[in-house]
Design a protein around this motif. Sequence first.
Motif, short mmCIF file in Angstrom:
data_model
loop_
_atom_site.label_atom_id
_atom_site.label_comp_id
_atom_site.label_asym_id
_atom_site.label_seq_id
_atom_site.Cartn_x
_atom_site.Cartn_y
_atom_site.Cartn_z
N ALA A 41 0.83 -1.20 0.00
CA ALA A 41 0.00 0.00 0.00
C ALA A 41 0.87 1.26 0.00
CB ALA A 41 -0.92 0.00 1.21
N ASP A 42 1.94 1.25 0.79
CA ASP A 42 2.85 2.39 0.85
C ASP A 42 3.56 2.61 -0.48
OD1 ASP A 42 2.10 2.79 3.46
OD2 ASP A 42 3.98 2.07 4.34
N SER A 43 3.96 1.50 -1.14
CA SER A 43 4.67 1.65 -2.41
C SER A 43 3.73 2.17 -3.50
CB SER A 43 5.32 0.34 -2.83
OG SER A 43 4.36 -0.61 -3.19
N VAL A 44 2.47 1.77 -3.45
CA VAL A 44 1.50 2.24 -4.44
C VAL A 44 1.20 3.73 -4.23
CG1 VAL A 44 -0.92 2.07 -5.16
CG2 VAL A 44 0.45 0.01 -4.89
N SER A 45 1.10 4.12 -2.94
CA SER A 45 0.77 5.51 -2.65
C SER A 45 2.00 6.41 -2.63
CB SER A 45 0.05 5.61 -1.31
OG SER A 45 0.92 5.27 -0.25
N GLY A 46 3.20 5.80 -2.71
CA GLY A 46 4.44 6.58 -2.72
C GLY A 46 4.89 7.01 -1.34
N GLU A 47 4.28 6.46 -0.30
CA GLU A 47 4.66 6.81 1.07
C GLU A 47 5.78 5.90 1.55
OE1 GLU A 47 1.30 6.62 3.64
OE2 GLU A 47 0.05 7.79 2.31
N GLY A 48 6.39 6.31 2.66
CA GLY A 48 7.38 5.47 3.31
C GLY A 48 8.75 5.58 2.68
N ASP A 49 9.75 5.15 3.45
CA ASP A 49 11.13 5.19 2.97
C ASP A 49 11.82 3.88 3.31
OD1 ASP A 49 11.24 5.47 5.70
OD2 ASP A 49 12.72 7.08 5.69
N ALA A 50 11.09 2.78 3.13
CA ALA A 50 11.61 1.46 3.52
C ALA A 50 12.50 0.84 2.47
CB ALA A 50 10.43 0.53 3.83
N GLY A 51 12.88 1.56 1.45
CA GLY A 51 13.75 1.03 0.42
C GLY A 51 12.97 0.79 -0.86
N SER A 52 13.69 0.32 -1.86
CA SER A 52 13.06 0.06 -3.15
C SER A 52 12.09 -1.11 -3.04
CB SER A 52 14.12 -0.26 -4.20
OG SER A 52 14.62 -1.56 -3.99
N THR A 53 11.22 -1.24 -4.02
CA THR A 53 10.25 -2.32 -4.04
C THR A 53 10.97 -3.67 -4.01
OG1 THR A 53 8.75 -0.94 -5.30
CG2 THR A 53 8.33 -3.30 -5.33
N ASP A 54 12.07 -3.81 -4.75
CA ASP A 54 12.83 -5.06 -4.76
C ASP A 54 13.42 -5.36 -3.39
OD1 ASP A 54 12.23 -5.52 -7.40
OD2 ASP A 54 14.12 -4.69 -8.15
N GLU A 55 13.93 -4.34 -2.71
CA GLU A 55 14.49 -4.54 -1.38
C GLU A 55 13.43 -4.97 -0.38
OE1 GLU A 55 16.15 -0.71 -0.61
OE2 GLU A 55 18.05 -1.15 -1.57
N VAL A 56 12.29 -4.31 -0.44
CA VAL A 56 11.19 -4.65 0.46
C VAL A 56 10.72 -6.07 0.18
CG1 VAL A 56 8.79 -4.13 1.06
CG2 VAL A 56 10.45 -2.28 0.82
N LYS A 57 10.58 -6.42 -1.08
CA LYS A 57 10.15 -7.76 -1.46
C LYS A 57 11.14 -8.81 -0.94
CE LYS A 57 9.30 -10.71 -5.42
NZ LYS A 57 9.46 -10.88 -6.85
N ALA A 58 12.42 -8.56 -1.09
CA ALA A 58 13.44 -9.50 -0.64
C ALA A 58 13.39 -9.67 0.88
CB ALA A 58 14.82 -9.04 -1.08
N ARG A 59 13.20 -8.57 1.59
CA ARG A 59 13.14 -8.64 3.05
C ARG A 59 11.91 -9.40 3.51
NH1 ARG A 59 13.41 -2.65 4.41
NH2 ARG A 59 12.83 -3.35 6.47
N LEU A 60 10.76 -9.13 2.90
CA LEU A 60 9.54 -9.83 3.28
C LEU A 60 9.62 -11.31 2.93
CD1 LEU A 60 6.90 -7.13 2.35
CD2 LEU A 60 7.48 -7.93 4.64
N GLU A 61 10.22 -11.61 1.79
CA GLU A 61 10.39 -13.02 1.42
C GLU A 61 11.28 -13.73 2.43
OE1 GLU A 61 12.37 -15.62 -2.17
OE2 GLU A 61 11.55 -13.66 -2.65
N LYS A 62 12.34 -13.08 2.86
CA LYS A 62 13.24 -13.68 3.86
C LYS A 62 12.49 -13.91 5.17
CE LYS A 62 17.67 -13.00 6.14
NZ LYS A 62 18.86 -12.16 6.25
N LEU A 63 11.67 -12.94 5.59
CA LEU A 63 10.88 -13.11 6.80
C LEU A 63 9.90 -14.27 6.66
CD1 LEU A 63 10.06 -9.43 7.80
CD2 LEU A 63 11.49 -11.06 9.06
N PHE A 64 9.21 -14.32 5.53
CA PHE A 64 8.24 -15.37 5.28
C PHE A 64 8.92 -16.74 5.35
CE2 PHE A 64 5.75 -18.15 2.50
CZ PHE A 64 4.50 -18.01 3.08
N LEU A 65 10.05 -16.88 4.69
CA LEU A 65 10.75 -18.16 4.66
C LEU A 65 11.31 -18.55 6.03
CD1 LEU A 65 12.55 -17.91 1.22
CD2 LEU A 65 10.61 -19.37 1.84
N SER A 66 11.56 -17.56 6.88
CA SER A 66 12.07 -17.88 8.22
C SER A 66 11.03 -18.64 9.03
CB SER A 66 12.49 -16.60 8.96
OG SER A 66 11.36 -15.84 9.35
N LEU A 67 9.77 -18.53 8.66
CA LEU A 67 8.70 -19.28 9.35
C LEU A 67 8.41 -20.61 8.70
CD1 LEU A 67 6.18 -16.39 10.07
CD2 LEU A 67 7.67 -17.55 11.69
N ALA A 68 8.90 -20.83 7.50
CA ALA A 68 8.59 -22.07 6.77
C ALA A 68 9.35 -23.26 7.34
CB ALA A 68 8.92 -21.90 5.30
#
Length: 101
Positions: free
Chosen positions: A74-101
């Motif tokens: 939602a933040d990336s679509v609205s242009g809000e936030g400074d959490a990094g590029s879309t690719d960086e955010v995706k990589a971080r979330l993927e890493k978090l998701f896999l940590s639970l797998a």
Amino acid sequence: MEEWVAVDLRFEGDELKSVLNRLRRAQGQISGVIRMIEEGRDCEEVVTQLAAASRALDRAGFAIIATGLQQCLADSVSGEGDAGSTDEVKARLEKLFLSLA
């Protein structure tokens, strides 16, 4: 060295209640496992209760990650936030998701 920017999670209403309920359920189940071990209960009963606690923690973790993913998207679509590029955010979330797998 890789630098990480924190992504703040915002839980509201039912979302917050659901995550907290799952974590409290896991907390109660873990207390039950400890009590069962102290009482010398049957191994199969202990493992069954431990598996239930693990599932409750997994569900809470997935709910937290899902909320983070939804907010980051939602933040990336609205242009809000400074959490990094879309690719960086995706990589971080993927890493978090896999940590639970």
